[in-house]
Design a protein around this motif. Structure first.
Motif, short mmCIF file in Angstrom:
data_model
loop_
_atom_site.label_atom_id
_atom_site.label_comp_id
_atom_site.label_asym_id
_atom_site.label_seq_id
_atom_site.Cartn_x
_atom_site.Cartn_y
_atom_site.Cartn_z
N PHE A 47 11.43 8.21 39.90
CA PHE A 47 10.21 8.91 40.32
C PHE A 47 10.52 10.32 40.82
O PHE A 47 9.75 11.24 40.59
N PHE A 48 11.68 10.47 41.48
CA PHE A 48 12.01 11.77 42.07
C PHE A 48 12.69 12.73 41.10
O PHE A 48 12.90 13.89 41.44
N THR A 49 13.08 12.26 39.93
CA THR A 49 13.79 13.14 39.00
C THR A 49 12.96 13.47 37.76
O THR A 49 13.51 13.92 36.75
N LYS A 50 11.67 13.29 37.85
CA LYS A 50 10.81 13.59 36.71
C LYS A 50 10.92 15.08 36.36
O LYS A 50 10.91 15.94 37.22
N PHE A 65 17.19 6.62 34.77
CA PHE A 65 17.09 5.76 35.95
C PHE A 65 16.17 4.57 35.71
O PHE A 65 16.45 3.46 36.18
N TYR A 66 15.08 4.75 34.96
CA TYR A 66 14.19 3.63 34.65
C TYR A 66 14.93 2.58 33.81
O TYR A 66 14.76 1.38 34.02
N LYS A 105 15.83 12.62 29.44
CA LYS A 105 15.09 12.77 30.69
C LYS A 105 15.76 11.90 31.73
O LYS A 105 15.90 10.68 31.56
N LEU A 106 16.17 12.52 32.85
CA LEU A 106 16.91 11.81 33.88
C LEU A 106 16.08 10.67 34.47
O LEU A 106 16.62 9.61 34.77
N ILE A 162 16.20 1.05 43.98
CA ILE A 162 16.86 2.34 44.23
C ILE A 162 16.75 3.23 42.99
O ILE A 162 16.39 4.40 43.08
N PHE A 163 17.05 2.66 41.83
CA PHE A 163 17.02 3.44 40.58
C PHE A 163 15.59 3.76 40.15
O PHE A 163 15.33 4.81 39.58
#
Length: 174
Positions: free
Chosen positions: A83-86, A103-104, A98-99, A77-78
């Motif tokens: 990938f979607f918050t780059k 998450f990574y 960097k968001l 999920i994270f």
């Protein structure tokens, strides 16, 4: 089950070692290291859910613990959120992070938690609720948990403090 200190220090040390010795550009901010460490505890949030639910209904810890938060779907999920918050930045204190990297790091900390639980004590169901297949080496048998797990915590903390002194001279701040 490994103790909380192990779950925090293991991903924290791994990310910091990578940051200090393998990633020479030092672009990995120290806050990312902290986030990875704290995320190492995140899968055990199901214990808090148990405490809350147990006050309202009769439920056992085994009904909740090591279910969804101990699957491969939880760090996935994270990873997907990363990938979607780059390109999105968030402010943490005075620094912009960097968001996607936040998450990574969360995904990494959770994944390390799963590995520690599966290898050291007990097992996990990596594809729960779709499969009840369990994986685990259970290297530390129940009779050793009382002495060996605190020892692992102490050794990790000792190594971490020595690393901090050698790399960052923490004694200068005392």
């Amino acid at each position: 089950m490994p103790h909380a200190v192990t779950h925090v220090l293991f991903p924290l040390v791994l990310v910091d070692l990578y940051r200090n010795y393998l990633h020479k550009a030092k672009k990995i901010h120290l806050h990312y290291v902290l986030i990875a460490g704290l995320a190492g505890l995140l899968p055990d949030i199901d214990v808090v859910v148990y405490w809350l639910l147990n006050g309202f209904m009769s439920i056992s810890l085994s009904d909740i613990h090591r279910t969804f938060t101990h699957t491969l779907f939880f760090p996935l999920i994270f990873l997907i959120l990363g990938f979607f918050t780059k390109g999105i930045k968030v402010r943490l204190y005075k620094d912009k992070l960097k968001l996607n990297w936040v998450f990574y790091m969360i995904a990494f900390g959770i994944f390390i938690h799963l590995i520690l639980d599966a290898v050291l004590a007990g097992s996990i169901k990596p594809f729960y609720p779709f499969s009840y297949y369990e994986i685990g080496l259970n290297l530390i048998k129940n009779n050793l948990e009382g002495t060996l797990l605190p020892g692992i915590d102490a050794i990790l903390l000792f190594i971490w403090l020595i690393h901090l002194e050698l790399k960052h001279k923490i004694s200068d701040y005392i």
